[in-house]
Design a protein around this motif. Structure first.
Motif, PDB file in Angstrom:
ATOM      1  N   HIS A  98      36.527 -57.198 113.249  1.00 17.44           N
ATOM      2  CA  HIS A  98      36.117 -58.234 112.289  1.00 17.44           C
ATOM      3  C   HIS A  98      34.763 -58.843 112.651  1.00 17.44           C
ATOM      4  O   HIS A  98      33.960 -59.142 111.759  1.00 17.44           O
ATOM      5  CB  HIS A  98      37.186 -59.319 112.131  1.00 17.44           C
ATOM      6  CG  HIS A  98      38.511 -58.784 111.694  1.00 17.44           C
ATOM      7  ND1 HIS A  98      38.702 -58.201 110.461  1.00 17.44           N
ATOM      8  CD2 HIS A  98      39.705 -58.732 112.348  1.00 17.44           C
ATOM      9  CE1 HIS A  98      39.967 -57.819 110.362  1.00 17.44           C
ATOM     10  NE2 HIS A  98      40.590 -58.115 111.485  1.00 17.44           N
ATOM     11  N   ALA A  99      34.513 -59.097 113.914  1.00 21.70           N
ATOM     12  CA  ALA A  99      33.180 -59.430 114.428  1.00 21.70           C
ATOM     13  C   ALA A  99      32.524 -60.594 113.716  1.00 21.70           C
ATOM     14  O   ALA A  99      31.355 -60.547 113.366  1.00 21.70           O
ATOM     15  CB  ALA A  99      32.271 -58.200 114.374  1.00 21.70           C
ATOM     16  N   HIS A 100      33.272 -61.664 113.524  1.00 24.58           N
ATOM     17  CA  HIS A 100      32.680 -62.883 112.968  1.00 24.58           C
ATOM     18  C   HIS A 100      32.649 -63.944 114.051  1.00 24.58           C
ATOM     19  O   HIS A 100      33.632 -64.173 114.754  1.00 24.58           O
ATOM     20  CB  HIS A 100      33.498 -63.370 111.769  1.00 24.58           C
ATOM     21  CG  HIS A 100      32.929 -64.581 111.111  1.00 24.58           C
ATOM     22  ND1 HIS A 100      31.777 -64.537 110.363  1.00 24.58           N
ATOM     23  CD2 HIS A 100      33.335 -65.875 111.110  1.00 24.58           C
ATOM     24  CE1 HIS A 100      31.505 -65.750 109.904  1.00 24.58           C
ATOM     25  NE2 HIS A 100      32.432 -66.579 110.361  1.00 24.58           N
ATOM     26  N   SER A 101      31.494 -64.605 114.208  1.00 17.36           N
ATOM     27  CA  SER A 101      31.337 -65.718 115.156  1.00 17.36           C
ATOM     28  C   SER A 101      31.615 -65.295 116.595  1.00 17.36           C
ATOM     29  O   SER A 101      32.274 -66.001 117.359  1.00 17.36           O
ATOM     30  CB  SER A 101      32.241 -66.888 114.765  1.00 17.36           C
ATOM     31  OG  SER A 101      31.896 -67.393 113.491  1.00 17.36           O
ATOM     32  N   ILE A 102      31.106 -64.147 116.982  1.00 21.41           N
ATOM     33  CA  ILE A 102      31.164 -63.700 118.374  1.00 21.41           C
ATOM     34  C   ILE A 102      29.967 -64.276 119.132  1.00 21.41           C
ATOM     35  O   ILE A 102      28.829 -64.213 118.647  1.00 21.41           O
ATOM     36  CB  ILE A 102      31.135 -62.168 118.468  1.00 21.41           C
ATOM     37  CG1 ILE A 102      32.340 -61.544 117.755  1.00 21.41           C
ATOM     38  CG2 ILE A 102      31.038 -61.701 119.915  1.00 21.41           C
ATOM     39  CD1 ILE A 102      33.656 -61.789 118.438  1.00 21.41           C
ATOM     40  N   VAL A 103      30.207 -64.845 120.313  1.00 21.94           N
ATOM     41  CA  VAL A 103      29.127 -65.348 121.164  1.00 21.94           C
ATOM     42  C   VAL A 103      29.325 -64.798 122.571  1.00 21.94           C
ATOM     43  O   VAL A 103      30.393 -64.972 123.167  1.00 21.94           O
ATOM     44  CB  VAL A 103      29.112 -66.890 121.206  1.00 21.94           C
ATOM     45  CG1 VAL A 103      28.037 -67.392 122.168  1.00 21.94           C
ATOM     46  CG2 VAL A 103      28.873 -67.472 119.814  1.00 21.94           C
ATOM     47  N   ILE A 104      28.301 -64.140 123.096  1.00 21.27           N
ATOM     48  CA  ILE A 104      28.335 -63.596 124.455  1.00 21.27           C
ATOM     49  C   ILE A 104      27.055 -64.027 125.160  1.00 21.27           C
ATOM     50  O   ILE A 104      25.949 -63.709 124.728  1.00 21.27           O
ATOM     51  CB  ILE A 104      28.464 -62.061 124.448  1.00 21.27           C
ATOM     52  CG1 ILE A 104      29.763 -61.648 123.737  1.00 21.27           C
ATOM     53  CG2 ILE A 104      28.431 -61.515 125.874  1.00 21.27           C
ATOM     54  CD1 ILE A 104      29.967 -60.156 123.636  1.00 21.27           C
ATOM     55  N   GLY A 105      27.202 -64.772 126.248  1.00 21.36           N
ATOM     56  CA  GLY A 105      26.068 -65.400 126.909  1.00 21.36           C
ATOM     57  C   GLY A 105      25.254 -64.475 127.789  1.00 21.36           C
ATOM     58  O   GLY A 105      25.629 -63.333 128.071  1.00 21.36           O
ATOM     59  N   GLU A 106      24.153 -65.026 128.269  1.00 23.76           N
ATOM     60  CA  GLU A 106      23.125 -64.267 128.985  1.00 23.76           C
ATOM     61  C   GLU A 106      23.631 -63.550 130.219  1.00 23.76           C
ATOM     62  O   GLU A 106      23.283 -62.387 130.464  1.00 23.76           O
ATOM     63  CB  GLU A 106      21.986 -65.214 129.378  1.00 23.76           C
ATOM     64  CG  GLU A 106      20.868 -64.570 130.163  1.00 23.76           C
ATOM     65  CD  GLU A 106      19.777 -65.543 130.549  1.00 23.76           C
ATOM     66  OE1 GLU A 106      18.716 -65.097 131.044  1.00 23.76           O
ATOM     67  OE2 GLU A 106      19.967 -66.761 130.361  1.00 23.76           O
ATOM     68  N   THR A 107      24.437 -64.205 131.047  1.00 17.80           N
ATOM     69  CA  THR A 107      24.882 -63.589 132.304  1.00 17.80           C
ATOM     70  C   THR A 107      26.310 -63.045 132.217  1.00 17.80           C
ATOM     71  O   THR A 107      26.919 -62.736 133.239  1.00 17.80           O
ATOM     72  CB  THR A 107      24.779 -64.603 133.465  1.00 17.80           C
ATOM     73  OG1 THR A 107      25.602 -65.749 133.170  1.00 17.80           O
ATOM     74  CG2 THR A 107      23.347 -65.052 133.659  1.00 17.80           C
ATOM     75  N   ALA A 108      26.832 -62.934 130.993  1.00 19.87           N
ATOM     76  CA  ALA A 108      28.165 -62.362 130.818  1.00 19.87           C
ATOM     77  C   ALA A 108      28.148 -60.874 131.143  1.00 19.87           C
ATOM     78  O   ALA A 108      27.151 -60.175 130.928  1.00 19.87           O
ATOM     79  CB  ALA A 108      28.652 -62.583 129.394  1.00 19.87           C
ATOM     80  N   VAL A 109      29.276 -60.399 131.643  1.00 14.59           N
ATOM     81  CA  VAL A 109      29.478 -58.976 131.911  1.00 14.59           C
ATOM     82  C   VAL A 109      30.792 -58.564 131.247  1.00 14.59           C
ATOM     83  O   VAL A 109      31.825 -59.209 131.461  1.00 14.59           O
ATOM     84  CB  VAL A 109      29.535 -58.669 133.420  1.00 14.59           C
ATOM     85  CG1 VAL A 109      29.831 -57.189 133.656  1.00 14.59           C
ATOM     86  CG2 VAL A 109      28.236 -59.078 134.098  1.00 14.59           C
TER      87      VAL A 109
END
Length: 270
Positions: free
Chosen positions: A163-174
């Motif tokens: 569905h991929a709505h409102s996905i947030v993945i930060g700078e240092t996420a792995v």
């Protein structure tokens, strides 16, 4: 004595299947002929088709799709792992999403897959030191797909974002390999910290819709995060967590939760 040279053509079963599906789609719905031809059949490889599709989606008056396509083609030419990851992502979608019946669907219609391939080009730009252009990709991906992934984030392959709505993945996420997540997932920080401040998600993790994983914490491989949970502390491998704040409520329930996509919490025997 002259020797003959035989040209060896690489075999790509995934691309061959996509092209076969494209012909079938046109036969079934001729009105989609232009879309299918321009996005698939006019290209000689999956990498070229992906570059075209990403550029077409992200193009705007600020930067036309022709320029973006040159960037995408350069990225795929320099980094074969982009095409490898795309194939693994496509296999993941077909295997785990019951609404997906053909490779052609994520290629043409599924914004989670498309956003992820666009992010991968932005990540390539970031690794090359072309950070402003990488930020431009991040901005356009967010505007077009509603998916905000920092180009410096590290994401494995075999990823499905349903569905991929409102996905947030930060700078240092792995994010490890073979991870599945649903809409409204956040892999974020807990404030204004700098340096390493985002979650580390192990291989094979299943993240339910609306879950928030915050801070520089680790989620062990093959764990499950229930929908709507807020995870603030490390999770051992192969556990299920739920709640606000999230707590361990049981084992993962199977060896590969991200593949089974089983979100049901079942009571465990006392």
């Amino acid at each position: 004595m002259a020797t003959s040279k035989t040209k060896v053509t690489a075999v790509d079963p995934v691309w061959e299947r996509i092209c076969a599906e494209a012909h079938d789609a046109i036969a079934a719905e001729p009105m989609l002929g232009g879309v299918v031809h321009s996005s698939v059949l006019h290209h000689g490889s999956l990498d070229k088709a992906l570059g075209y599709r990403v550029a077409l989606k992200l193009g705007s008056a600020e930067m036309p799709d022709q320029l973006l396509r040159e960037i995408c083609d350069e990225a795929h030419g320099d980094a074969p792992w982009l095409g490898q990851a795309a194939r693994a992502d496509m296999m993941a979608v077909l295997d785990r999403d019951p609404a997906c019946h053909r490779f052609l669907q994520p290629m043409l219609f599924f914004k989670g897959f498309q956003a992820l391939q666009a992010y991968r080009v932005g990540n390539w730009l970031w690794r090359k030191g072309r950070k402003d252009l990488a930020y431009f990709f991040q901005m356009r991906i967010s505007e077009v797909f509603g998916v905000d992934i920092h180009p410096a984030a590290t994401i494995g392959q075999g990823i499905m974002i349903d569905h991929a709505h409102s996905i947030v993945i930060g700078e240092t996420a792995v994010v490890g390999d073979n991870v599945s997540m649903l809409h409204s997932v956040t892999l974020g920080g807990t404030g204004k910290e700098e340096e390493d401040r985002h979650p580390k998600i192990g291989n094979g993790v299943l993240i339910g819709a609306g879950a928030k994983v915050l801070g520089n914490i680790s989620v062990g491989h093959c764990s499950r995060i229930a929908a709507g949970s807020v995870v603030l502390h490390d999770i051992p491998p192969m556990k299920t967590v739920a709640g606000v704040p999230a707590k361990i409520v049981g084992e993962a329930g199977c060896s590969q939760p991200s593949i089974t996509m089983d979100h049901i919490l079942r009571a465990t025997a006392p």
